[in-house]
Design an enzyme around this catalytic site. Structure first.
Site, PDB file in Angstrom:
ATOM      1  N   HIS A   1      51.907  21.228  94.994  1.00 53.87           N
ATOM      2  CA  HIS A   1      51.629  19.972  95.676  1.00 53.87           C
ATOM      3  C   HIS A   1      51.624  20.115  97.176  1.00 53.87           C
ATOM      4  O   HIS A   1      52.359  20.885  97.755  1.00 53.87           O
ATOM      5  CB  HIS A   1      52.646  18.915  95.249  1.00 53.87           C
ATOM      6  CG  HIS A   1      52.563  18.667  93.791  1.00 53.87           C
ATOM      7  ND1 HIS A   1      53.365  19.299  92.894  1.00 53.87           N
ATOM      8  CD2 HIS A   1      51.714  17.910  93.059  1.00 53.87           C
ATOM      9  CE1 HIS A   1      53.043  18.937  91.680  1.00 53.87           C
ATOM     10  NE2 HIS A   1      52.040  18.102  91.742  1.00 53.87           N
TER      11      HIS A   1
ATOM     12  N   ASP B   1      52.906  23.940  84.898  1.00 50.36           N
ATOM     13  CA  ASP B   1      54.364  23.962  85.041  1.00 50.36           C
ATOM     14  C   ASP B   1      55.081  22.663  84.690  1.00 50.36           C
ATOM     15  O   ASP B   1      56.288  22.687  84.464  1.00 50.36           O
ATOM     16  CB  ASP B   1      54.802  24.483  86.415  1.00 50.36           C
ATOM     17  CG  ASP B   1      54.246  23.670  87.563  1.00 50.36           C
ATOM     18  OD1 ASP B   1      53.276  22.935  87.351  1.00 50.36           O
ATOM     19  OD2 ASP B   1      54.779  23.779  88.673  1.00 50.36           O
TER      20      ASP B   1
ATOM     21  N   TYR C   1      42.161  13.648  93.681  1.00 48.48           N
ATOM     22  CA  TYR C   1      42.078  14.889  94.473  1.00 48.48           C
ATOM     23  C   TYR C   1      41.611  16.083  93.641  1.00 48.48           C
ATOM     24  O   TYR C   1      40.982  16.991  94.148  1.00 48.48           O
ATOM     25  CB  TYR C   1      43.401  15.179  95.189  1.00 48.48           C
ATOM     26  CG  TYR C   1      44.545  15.655  94.331  1.00 48.48           C
ATOM     27  CD1 TYR C   1      44.565  16.945  93.786  1.00 48.48           C
ATOM     28  CD2 TYR C   1      45.647  14.835  94.087  1.00 48.48           C
ATOM     29  CE1 TYR C   1      45.621  17.385  93.003  1.00 48.48           C
ATOM     30  CE2 TYR C   1      46.699  15.272  93.300  1.00 48.48           C
ATOM     31  CZ  TYR C   1      46.683  16.550  92.756  1.00 48.48           C
ATOM     32  OH  TYR C   1      47.725  16.980  91.985  1.00 48.48           O
TER      33      TYR C   1
END
Lengths: 279, 851
Positions: free
Chosen positions: B131, B161, B391
């Site tokens: 991130h 993950d 995004y």
């Protein structure tokens, strides 16, 4: 005359600390002239979320109590201040950031521990209910605006209107015995100040243990019946809002046609009596 | 001046005075903004407030922007000389000197040319944290991809993950490969409120994790469930924050044993006739084989509640009570913060847990009214037809094969195609092995089909150069990947000739670079985005919010110090390589925002100028009549798929287009066709879900004797991964995040009071958590929120602060992942079992340095 009051619901607080962080956002590195000097980046908690766990694994609950300045009507800090702290007509207590230089004694004057000492600026500091924003027309202080659950509320009401709310919503203040007339009221304070007795009832039949639903549990204090509880589908029961350190209680547990059981517990704080098995 | 911006935890107003940010607040809407939706349920009406909410890390942003740990100018390690001695062995210990941007950019561009010339394609590796700072252009799947495609690179492939067990497990029973094995959630908020009687939260704590990016939007909806009298059960080894706020029964299995409980629940349903036989007969296959296993047909063991008790530690009676209630009430199961996450999926048995919960819902008629997946964190009745990409749809990446660009955005936002010519990949969990040993392998995380994950790839790729230059973006691996001393040690070998770290702050990992490039935050550059819209594996993720908000991310202030936006840094390097035009198409960040705006449906509602000025637009909800159908309802009713999803892709339907799931049978498969085809004898992943004890846990006797505590390390509550931890962020003052002891902010380890007592540990004592992999110094918090034998400490410390030699001494920064195992969750995967971790805890005397 309308004045400001804050209402905090302990049962709705989830310890997200948005209130603390929004407060820091508003006051760190910002001077609000006449209201407050900058708060240090770290170390002060003008609204301080206190935490309380009750019970033992696996029967527990957890509650949080945000604690800002109480903006007392009979404020010990004002009494001690020799004029550097005062009450506004809207109820908010302001410690004058200029006049209060060197007055570390004000920190100790507060029985609620919500005045903080800023060593760098040499002044005592605290929550102002965001008075500078109110004076600009904001409807809420920063902490209330960011509260996701509605645990924090701010009300601008006459004394009469507010006393109605106190009654309707069964509000309490912290440390009533101090008689400082706080403007911050709490709901569901029992989650912090009272304790509980919990346990689980089970039944053994044909070698299999199951949760005993609909068991009847009666709570006695000195042979006087206080309360009765019916277990849920996990066999769990709970007696809440008992006083801490309130001494010996007796539980009488009965399930269907089984011979009832009696358990004696000594209550200092919340207690999990564990599994009560009928076989 | 009041600007707007957006964050990983909600959109904000930004108040600026004299070039300085004075205040950041959530966005309160006004009369010009669209009104929210209303849900009618059980005679009541529910409407969310007309405002946005925020996560704690969003409220800490001002302190992050002005953090003393901001990297203010380019720097070079003092004993690094690109033309002489490089001293890689001193990475992490030698200090830095300030250099000019020109010098820094010349070194980086020079090294890019040099390693390509000296070693050939593949020598440059790049990886980001999972991130970054919010914004469609600036997040890690936009400008970054275009830049590295432009220079040619070896990408670090992310393991899924947060999904692990879902991707490697659940996919094989119900498809959803495009969602990494997680589920969709359309209109489930309304269905849950109207029709369900109970919600089971299994390894699900949305009050901590906000789903993902969802701020506190779901909180009020869960409070509505309480108001409607819908019962809640919480299954989690930690008495989590959702349980604490909502109440209800708490059931705490030992970490990594959840799948035994699943089998016992199924056992009760089978033996007491508490499941939906008609649904099982018509909508699923392979049930009889699973049933036979549960009833002891192949191993002679009845998977009774008593049997599970020996594994989970949960009394049989509680599991029976839960199964009976679940089997008779219309129940929503929320497994993970959104369907696809959850700490249980990050254990050694995570694949079995995720497979098992899908099977359980297959027995209860998933898709029927009131019976579905979700905990009202996703699935609000916002307008899913309004096009605004997330995004992960790639924005300016130009990469139509990588992110979701090709499927959703490319046609609407024409741009130069951008293709990576290097066919080499490094699996993120094996970066240290790739660097130190020079070879490794991984399994593909291709989500296009169920079979995409069966492909093993080797590193180095045929004819490619091993990695020689590491261009790191940010600094989170030490805190977020397993067994992270490996990553520390990797930096200190001479296999990596050059390391550059482009970062906003000094964090643990940035201090291992040779050159540091200072990036600015999203408050110091232009960008554009939507609240909680990531796209990608969580298609239409914005159904987490109560009001869809498109946001112009204004450049609120000038970059701090000499920092520059990522795009500007990439452009400057590109210029030195004569690649400026392929990278930027001659457009500035602001120009790209306009191009992005024009690609969305926003342009039909508000002019660019008005959007710039107002800063945000609230996308109105649809009318009540035109709300999306409920996910899986079509499936339960035997109709064509009618939810607004692009997947499965047409070729993945077995019979007719939009009929059935992505599985070979088109049904929920108790016995998985894909696993039967791939490797029916793989003991890690048999075609039916069976109970296999964790490869690290109470069943690994020898290790358990030595390290008798199970460490659970879920995603953190207050920070967003490493973002907003450390760095003198105001988050540090939250006593449940870090504890201030002797002037140092220590990470927190929660330990049951009885375990603490047995070790002489008191509240706020400094303790050493350790095993053979590492040691971490934490502050002890004594609690009843974990069972005896379990320690809880969040992952994601941003701070790495070894008390002695890096990689070989205890860390007091709080990188809990130094203790977690690097073993793959199952052998044929690229996934980790972070939460299957045995440790011992003892008081730390403040002197002991060694692991």
């Amino acid at each position: 005359m309308k004045t400001w009051h804050m209402i905090i619901d302990v049962e709705k607080c989830e310890d997200c600390n948005n209130c603390l962080l929004a407060c820091k956002d508003e006051y760190v590195n910002n001077e609000w002239k006449g209201y407050s000097k900058p708060q240090p980046n770290l170390g002060q908690k003008w609204i301080n979320v206190q935490r309380k766990e009750r019970g033992t694994f696996p029967l527990i609950d957890v509650a949080y109590r945000p604690t800002p300045c109480m903006n007392c009507d009979d404020a010990p800090c004002i009494k001690a201040s020799k004029g550097c702290a005062s009450k506004r007509s809207d109820g908010i207590v302001i410690i004058d950031p200029e006049k209060s230089k060197g007055r570390e004694d004000l920190v100790k004057s507060c029985p609620y521990d919500v005045i903080w000492w800023n060593a760098e600026l040499n002044i005592p500091q605290k929550c102002t209910f965001c008075a500078h924003l109110k004076d600009e027309g904001w409807k809420e202080p920063r902490c209330v605006q960011v509260c996701p659950t509605g645990a924090l509320r701010i009300e601008n009401l006459t004394d009469e209107e507010f006393s109605q709310i106190i009654e309707n919503e069964k509000l309490e203040v912290l440390h009533k015995e101090l008689k400082t007339s706080p403007r911050v009221y709490y709901k569901n304070l029992y989650r912090f100040e009272k304790c509980f007795i919990v346990g689980s009832v089970s039944i053994k039949k044909d070698g299999i243990v199951d949760c005993a639903e609909d068991a009847r549990v009666v709570l006695y204090k000195e042979k006087v019946k206080i309360e009765e509880s019916i277990t849920d589908n996990y066999g769990d029961f709970k007696f809440d809002k008992l006083d801490e350190d309130s001494g010996e209680y007796t539980l009488e547990v009965s399930y269907k046609d089984k011979k009832s059981k009696t358990i004696t517990v000594n209550v200092a704080k919340s207690i999990n009596v564990g599994e009560i098995l009928f076989d | 001046m009041r600007y707007t911006n957006n964050t990983n935890g909600g959109p904000v107003f930004v108040y600026v005075k004299a070039g300085k940010i004075i205040r950041i607040t959530p966005i309160d809407f006004d009369d010009k903004d669209a009104d929210p939706w209303t849900i009618k349920a059980k005679g009541k009406s529910f409407t969310p407030p007309k405002k946005t909410t925020v996560s704690p890390h969003t409220m800490a942003w001002k302190s992050m922007i002005y953090s003393p740990d901001r990297i203010k100018y380019p720097m070079k390690r003092v004993d690094f000389d690109p033309n002489g001695e490089r001293n890689p062995q001193n990475r992490g210990v030698s200090g830095y000197e300030r250099i000019s941007w020109d010098e820094a950019l010349d070194i980086v561009a020079g090294e890019i040319k040099r390693v390509k010339k000296d070693h050939g394609p593949g020598a440059i590796m790049n990886g980001s944290g999972s991130h970054h700072t919010w914004g469609a252009l600036g997040y890690w799947l936009g400008a970054r991809i275009r830049f590295f495609n432009t220079i040619g690179w070896t990408p670090i492939a992310h393991n899924p993950d947060s999904w692990e067990g879902w991707f490697w497990g659940a996919t094989h029973h119900w498809g959803h490969s495009s969602r990494n094995g997680g589920g969709e959630a359309y209109s489930t908020v309304e269905d849950c409120m109207q029709n369900s009687e109970m919600v089971v939260f299994w390894s699900s704590d949305p009050e901590s994790t906000s789903g993902v990016y969802g701020a506190s939007e779901g909180t009020i909806r869960r409070m509505w469930l309480k108001e409607l009298g819908i019962k809640m059960v919480h299954i989690d080894p930690f008495y989590n924050h959702t349980a604490a706020l909502m109440g209800g029964k708490w059931i705490a299995p030992k970490v990594g044993t959840d799948s035994a409980m699943i089998l016992a629940i199924a056992y009760v349903w089978i033996t007491e006739d508490l499941y939906d036989k008609e649904y099982v007969a018509t909508r699923t296959i392979g049930f009889d084989i699973w049933k036979d296993y549960i009833l002891g047909g192949d191993d002679g063991i009845l998977k009774t509640p008593e049997w599970q008790e020996t594994e989970t530690g949960v009394p049989a009676k509680d599991v029976r009570a839960l199964a009976r209630e679940w089997g008779t009430k219309k129940t929503y199961l929320t497994a993970g913060g959104i369907t696809g996450f959850g700490g249980a999926c990050r254990t050694a048995t995570g694949t079995d847990w995720a497979r098992g919960v899908v099977c359980l819902m297959g027995m209860q008629g998933m898709g029927k009214p009131g019976v579905n997946m979700g905990g009202v964190q996703q699935g609000t009745p916002v307008d899913t037809r309004f096009y605004f990409p997330g995004y992960a749809e790639g924005s300016m990446s130009g990469d139509f094969t990588g992110p979701g660009h090709g499927t959703t955005l490319y046609q609407r936002m024409p741009q130069l195609p951008s293709v990576n010519t290097v066919k080499q990949v490094v699996p993120r969990l094996r970066i240290p092995e790739a660097v130190i040993d020079g070879k490794t392998s991984g399994y593909s995380t291709d989500p296009m089909s169920i079979e995409g994950q069966f492909f093993e790839y080797k590193y180095p790729a045929p004819g490619h150069s091993p990695v020689k230059m590491y261009y790191k973006y940010g600094g989170s691996h030490f805190g977020t990947m397993p067994d992270t001393n490996r990553y520390v040690n990797m930096y200190r070998t001479d296999s990596l000739e050059f390391v550059v770290n482009q970062s906003i702050w000094h964090e643990g990992e940035s201090k291992f670079a040779d050159v540091i490039l200072p990036a600015c935050t999203n408050f110091e550059r232009f960008d554009i985005s939507e609240f909680a819209n990531c796209g990608g594996y969580i298609f239409n993720s914005f159904t987490q919010v109560n009001n869809r908000v498109a946001v112009m991310q204004h450049k609120c202030i000038e970059p701090i110090g000499e920092s520059k936006s990522d795009i500007e840094i990439f452009l400057e390097i590109s210029k030195r390589l004569e690649l400026a035009n392929p990278f930027s198409e001659g457009h500035s960040e602001f120009d790209w925002c306009k191009r992005f705006f024009d690609a969305t449906d926003l342009k039909t509602k508000i002019s660019w100028k008005k959007f710039l000025k107002r800063g945000y637009y609230v996308i109105p909800p649809t009318t009540e009549e035109s709300r999306d159908p409920v996910s899986m309802r079509w499936f339960a009713e035997g109709k064509e798929k009618d939810t607004p999803e692009l997947t499965p892709l047409p070729g993945d339907y077995t019979e007719e287009y939009r009929k059935g799931l992505q599985t070979q049978s088109g049904k929920i498969e108790f016995e998985s066709s894909s696993l039967k085809r791939f490797d029916p004898d793989d003991p890690d992943r048999l075609p039916i879900m069976k109970y296999v004890a964790s490869w690290e846990g109470p069943s690994t006797k020898e290790l358990y004797d030595k390290y008798p505590l199970q460490l659970m390390s879920p995603h953190p509550r207050y920070t967003f991964h490493t973002q907003s931890d450390g760095k003198e962020s105001t988050i540090n003052d939250i006593s449940e995040h870090r504890a201030l002891i002797d002037g140092y902010y220590y990470w927190i380890a929660r330990i049951n009071a009885s375990d603490a007592k047995a070790r002489g540990i008191k509240e706020n004592d400094l303790v050493k958590l350790y095993n053979d992999r590492g040691a971490v110094i934490c502050a002890a918090k004594l609690t009843e929120r974990v069972p005896p034998g379990t320690v809880h400490s969040y992952e994601s410390s941003a701070k790495y602060d070894p008390v002695g030699e890096p990689g070989k001494s205890a860390d007091r920064g709080g990188c809990i992942n130094q203790l977690t195992p690097s073993r793959m969750i199952i052998k044929k995967s690229h996934g980790a079992g972070y939460m299957s971790c045995l440790i011992e805890v003892k008081k730390w005397d403040g002197k002991e340095v060694a692991i």
